[in-house]
Design an enzyme around this catalytic site. Structure first.
Site, PDB file in Angstrom:
ATOM      1  N   CYS A  88       0.984  -1.097   0.052  1.00 36.79           N
ATOM      2  CA  CYS A  88      -0.160   0.011   0.052  1.00 36.79           C
ATOM      3  C   CYS A  88       0.735   1.005  -0.088  1.00 36.79           C
ATOM      4  CB  CYS A  88      -0.996   0.107   1.186  1.00 36.79           C
ATOM      5  SG  CYS A  88      -1.866  -1.231   1.377  1.00 36.79           S
ATOM      6  N   ARG A 127       3.481  -0.238  -4.936  1.00 39.26           N
ATOM      7  CA  ARG A 127       3.441  -0.770  -3.604  1.00 39.26           C
ATOM      8  C   ARG A 127       2.067  -1.491  -3.438  1.00 39.26           C
ATOM      9  NH1 ARG A 127       6.735   1.590   0.305  1.00 39.26           N
ATOM     10  NH2 ARG A 127       5.382   0.373   2.113  1.00 39.26           N
ATOM     11  N   TRP A 161      -3.171  -2.545  -1.494  1.00 37.08           N
ATOM     12  CA  TRP A 161      -2.859  -3.972  -1.701  1.00 37.08           C
ATOM     13  C   TRP A 161      -3.729  -4.334  -0.593  1.00 37.08           C
ATOM     14  CZ3 TRP A 161      -1.060  -8.350   1.031  1.00 37.08           C
ATOM     15  CH2 TRP A 161      -1.206  -9.504  -0.094  1.00 37.08           C
ATOM     16  N   ASN A 199      -1.579   2.104   6.079  1.00 35.84           N
ATOM     17  CA  ASN A 199      -0.952   1.088   5.596  1.00 35.84           C
ATOM     18  C   ASN A 199      -0.621   0.008   7.220  1.00 35.84           C
ATOM     19  OD1 ASN A 199      -0.672   2.118   3.328  1.00 35.84           O
ATOM     20  ND2 ASN A 199       1.592   2.299   3.384  1.00 35.84           N
ATOM     21  N   GLY A 200      -0.608  -1.346   6.898  1.00 36.38           N
ATOM     22  CA  GLY A 200      -0.514  -2.027   7.798  1.00 36.38           C
ATOM     23  C   GLY A 200      -1.787  -2.695   8.167  1.00 36.38           C
ATOM     24  N   GLU A 202      15.758 -18.078  -8.246  1.00 39.66           N
ATOM     25  CA  GLU A 202      15.790 -16.826  -8.552  1.00 39.66           C
ATOM     26  C   GLU A 202      15.020 -16.627  -9.884  1.00 39.66           C
ATOM     27  OE1 GLU A 202      15.349 -14.142  -7.121  1.00 39.66           O
ATOM     28  OE2 GLU A 202      15.326 -12.642  -8.502  1.00 39.66           O
ATOM     29  N   LYS A 215      11.422 -15.064 -10.975  1.00 34.59           N
ATOM     30  CA  LYS A 215      11.238 -14.171 -11.889  1.00 34.59           C
ATOM     31  C   LYS A 215      10.118 -14.630 -12.864  1.00 34.59           C
ATOM     32  CE  LYS A 215      12.621 -11.196 -10.561  1.00 34.59           C
ATOM     33  NZ  LYS A 215      13.097 -11.104  -9.284  1.00 34.59           N
ATOM     34  N   GLU A 251       6.744 -14.923 -11.067  1.00 33.16           N
ATOM     35  CA  GLU A 251       6.084 -13.436 -10.683  1.00 33.16           C
ATOM     36  C   GLU A 251       5.462 -12.614 -11.915  1.00 33.16           C
ATOM     37  OE1 GLU A 251       8.749 -11.393  -7.359  1.00 33.16           O
ATOM     38  OE2 GLU A 251       9.749 -11.838  -9.193  1.00 33.16           O
ATOM     39  N   HIS A 285      14.551 -37.647  -7.296  1.00 30.48           N
ATOM     40  CA  HIS A 285      13.979 -38.215  -6.126  1.00 30.48           C
ATOM     41  C   HIS A 285      12.524 -37.739  -6.512  1.00 30.48           C
ATOM     42  CE1 HIS A 285      17.750 -39.818  -4.533  1.00 30.48           C
ATOM     43  NE2 HIS A 285      18.162 -38.575  -4.843  1.00 30.48           N
ATOM     44  N   LYS A 323       5.538  -4.418  -4.109  1.00 34.04           N
ATOM     45  CA  LYS A 323       6.910  -4.703  -4.198  1.00 34.04           C
ATOM     46  C   LYS A 323       7.662  -4.468  -2.721  1.00 34.04           C
ATOM     47  CE  LYS A 323      11.158  -2.862  -6.099  1.00 34.04           C
ATOM     48  NZ  LYS A 323      11.802  -4.038  -6.432  1.00 34.04           N
TER      49      LYS A 323
HETATM   50  C1  G6P Z   1       8.617  -8.652  -2.353  1.00 27.40           C
HETATM   51  C2  G6P Z   1       9.123  -8.213  -3.677  1.00 27.40           C
HETATM   52  C3  G6P Z   1      10.181  -9.155  -4.044  1.00 27.40           C
HETATM   53  C4  G6P Z   1      11.243  -8.686  -2.907  1.00 27.40           C
HETATM   54  C5  G6P Z   1      10.680  -9.190  -1.576  1.00 27.40           C
HETATM   55  C6  G6P Z   1      11.757  -8.695  -0.176  1.00 27.40           C
HETATM   56  O1  G6P Z   1       7.906  -9.906  -2.469  1.00 27.40           O
HETATM   57  O2  G6P Z   1       8.038  -8.582  -4.672  1.00 27.40           O
HETATM   58  O3  G6P Z   1      10.883  -8.919  -5.239  1.00 27.40           O
HETATM   59  O4  G6P Z   1      12.555  -9.903  -3.345  1.00 27.40           O
HETATM   60  O5  G6P Z   1       9.424  -8.482  -1.267  1.00 27.40           O
HETATM   61  O6  G6P Z   1      11.859  -7.424  -0.497  1.00 27.40           O
HETATM   62  P1  G6P Z   1      13.020  -6.482   0.140  1.00 27.40           P
HETATM   63  O7  G6P Z   1      12.518  -5.309   0.230  1.00 27.40           O
HETATM   64  O8  G6P Z   1      12.854  -6.803   1.661  1.00 27.40           O
HETATM   65  O9  G6P Z   1      14.055  -7.067  -0.572  1.00 27.40           O
END
Ligand code: G6P
Length: 610
Positions: free
Chosen positions: A2, A27, A76, A102-103, A482, A486, A489, A505, A605
């Site tokens: 948010c 956000r 969000w 937010n929160g 990773e 990606k 996501e 396995h 984010k």
């Molecule tokens: C969210 C983002 C990710 C990020 C993760 C941790 O899930 O979408 O891209 O890696 O948070 O965020 P940070 O700001 O702690 O690296």
């Protein structure tokens, strides 16, 4: 998670709020809204489900909302589905007070029930509405906004950053925070609040960070900040080094592509100030560089991609330091009885510096006597401020939800830290070679980025596969995690990453003719073993994209339909080059599938809820 923006100034608030919301949309983006108080004390609210564009068109289709003070929010959803009613700002039933939040308010049900028993009716499913209804309830009793604010704060439990407007105080905005980020910006044409500095960069770079339990009263000309005892406090101002252009797309189709292409520069900015006279210099650690002498175990704690950096760190730091290193998901860390204390070092990695689980892990580690060293991108963020030591990644603002340049800079900095500590422990071989490789790294990244057509071509061949496996050994396994994240996501393709030796396995039963496997074999000592695993999946009909370095390209390409070949660097730095083809592959696959790359569905984010 948010976004909040607020403005008290000398020009119309709505354009400022919309501009701020646009920069904060990453956000959260399931609904958005604004509230404005006109000079004659009229509270006006507009909000709607969907992206900011929907709110913009709502506002442009009517008489402009007039007022020089306002708050805005991009959501969000946590409590209550994304719809018009659940969107922020929320307004009390007397229509006097508006709140953006937010929160999460953890005891919202108890408060809601008690207010409902008093005859107050609720219109939304959100936890936020209890704040505003409670505020109005106390305000009606006391007729003093600040009294009401403090009474609410003593009643609510949970995490919050809030902006509050009251129609009886037309020139004033109130801001509070606890366990959720909020900062105040000082501009020429007024003052601001924001959950994130990127929202303010086009107006001001002078900010102060609100601390937990502080309350700020903001007008066009003044900012007063009070502590939990209602005493006025003087706060230090900080100047943000990022400039506004860094948070613009700069001609690229997407922030993600721009940020991928910025990696040579981001890595250079992170590495070069820390190299002097052929040595790694971490001034941030000052005399504490020797702490490693007394450390018997390291925990690397993070979420999402930052956790994947931690996985690379586990392999690399363990090898360099010969002490146990564990990569932990922050959301699990504090509930898993980690062995903390003075001899454990906790490294927290976070781009935003605000991820709630990472923050909670940090606090747990400190409470239990461990030192916390954080690797953070956002200056002045909560994790940076609460850590014993901070190493900043100088990646600049990262806007795309899927992280790229923050990931690579976190990785390079973590590896530099490992090498720095290893030298302190006098067990560093090949130090000079690593320094040379660090200097050459930005150019090598440029080489990987040179032929975008190649990634585009491979992505257009495979974009309609619905299941993709990544496999690799050692750091290639961590890289696969990773790469797979990606892809998931941003393209919504189901994908999994496996340690290549583990596939047989169980998971190999999912391989059938046509299944796409991205086989990572950049870790030189295990290339041949990886080759055997490629043969295993190929003989069950898999299509293979192979990734390796120039030196072993022939070996892997004998079994792969397509190849990502990366330049060689020192083995400890190799994964930094290895992640880039995976980022570009995910990007172009998502592009082919017509996905909303910078704002993938359901994600945000910065995740500031548990
Ligand atoms: C969210 C983002 C990710 C990020 C993760 C941790 O899930 O979408 O891209 O890696 O948070 O965020 P940070 O700001 O702690 O690296």
């Amino acid at each position: 998670m948010c976004g909040i923006i607020g403005y008290a100034g000398k020009t119309e608030a709505v354009p400022v709020l919309l501009d701020g919301l646009e920069r904060l949309e990453y956000r959260g983006y399931d609904s958005a809204g604004v509230a404005v108080v006109s000079s004659d004390g009229k509270l006006q609210v507009r909000k709607s489900r969907g992206r900011l564009a929907v709110l913009r068109s709502l506002l442009s289709g009517e008489k402009p909302l007039s007022g020089e003070i306002g708050i805005g929010h991009t959501r969000w959803a946590t409590h209550g589905e994304p719809n018009d009613v659940n969107a922020h700002p929320h307004v009390g039933q007397e229509n006097k007070i508006a709140v953006v939040h937010n929160g999460i308010i953890e005891n919202y049900l108890e408060i809601k029930n008690s207010l409902m028993r008093k005859g107050i009716s609720f219109s939304s499913d959100t936890d936020t509405e209890v704040i505003v209804q409670l505020l109005e309830y106390y305000y009606k009793k006391d007729s003093n906004l600040m009294d009401a604010v403090y009474r609410v704060l003593s009643r609510i439990k949970g995490a919050y950053a809030m902006g509050i407007l009251c129609s009886d105080y037309p020139g004033q905005m109130v801001a509070v925070r606890k366990d959720a980020p909020l900062l105040i910006g000082f501009g020429d044409d007024g003052n601001y609040i924001a959950s994130d500095v990127t929202a303010l960069l086009s107006h001001t770079r002078t900010v102060t960070y609100l601390e937990d339990d502080e309350v700020a009263v903001i007008t066009a000309d003044t900012v007063q900040i009070y502590d939990s005892d209602r005493c006025c406090t003087e706060k230090e101002k900080h100047v943000i080094e990022w400039d506004a252009a860094a948070a613009e797309k700069g001609g690229y189709a997407h922030f993600m592509l721009k940020e991928i292409m910025e990696q040579p520069e981001a890595v250079r900015k992170t590495v070069s100030p820390r190299l002097a006279d052929g040595k790694i210099l971490l001034q941030e650690l000052e005399d504490a560089g020797n702490i490693i002498q007394n450390i018997s175990r390291i925990y690397i704690v993070a979420c999402g991609s930052a956790y994947h950096v931690g996985m690379i760190g586990k392999y690399t730091l363990e090898k360099l330091l010969h002490i146990p290193v564990e990569a932990c998901l922050a959301s699990e860390f504090r509930y898993s009885e980690p062995i903390l204390g003075e001899t454990a070092l906790v490294i927290v990695i976070s781009q935003s510096g605000e991820t709630l689980d990472s923050m909670a892990a940090l606090r747990e580690a400190k409470k239990r006597g461990s030192k916390v060293l954080s690797i953070v991108n956002v200056m002045g963020s909560s994790i940076a401020r609460e850590s014993d030591f901070v190493l900043y990644t100088w990646a600049g603002p990262e806007i795309a939800v899927a992280t790229t340049k923050a990931y690579t800079t976190q990785m390079v900095l973590l590896i530099m830290l490992g090498v720095f500590f290893a030298r302190k422990l006098k067990q560093m071989e090949e130090y000079d070679r690593i320094i040379e490789a660090l200097i050459a790294l930005p150019e090598k990244i440029k080489e990987v980025l040179k032929d975008l057509n190649h990634y585009q071509k491979i992505a257009s061949r495979y974009f309609n596969h619905n299941r993709v496996f990544y496999m690799g050994r050692n750091v290639d396994y961590a890289l696969g995690l990773e790469g797979s994240l990606k892809l998931k996501e941003i393209s919504y393709i189901h994908s999994e990453s496996y340690a290549a030796g583990e596939l047989k396995h169980g998971t190999i039963s999912l391989i059938e003719p046509g299944t796409l496997v991205v086989a990572l074999a950049t870790y030189a000592p295990l290339v041949e073993k990886s080759l055997s695993n490629i043969v295993e999946v190929k003989s069950r009909g898999a299509e293979v994209i192979g990734m390796t370095t120039e030196k072993t390209a022939d070996i892997i390409s004998s079994q792969a339909s397509e190849m990502f070949v990366i330049p060689r660097t020192h083995p400890v730095l190799q994964p930094i080059l290895g992640v880039i083809p995976l980022q570009l592959f995910a990007y172009y696959v998502a592009l082919n599938r017509g996905c909303d790359i910078d704002k993938p569905r359901n994600l945000a984010k910065s995740v500031t809820v548990e």
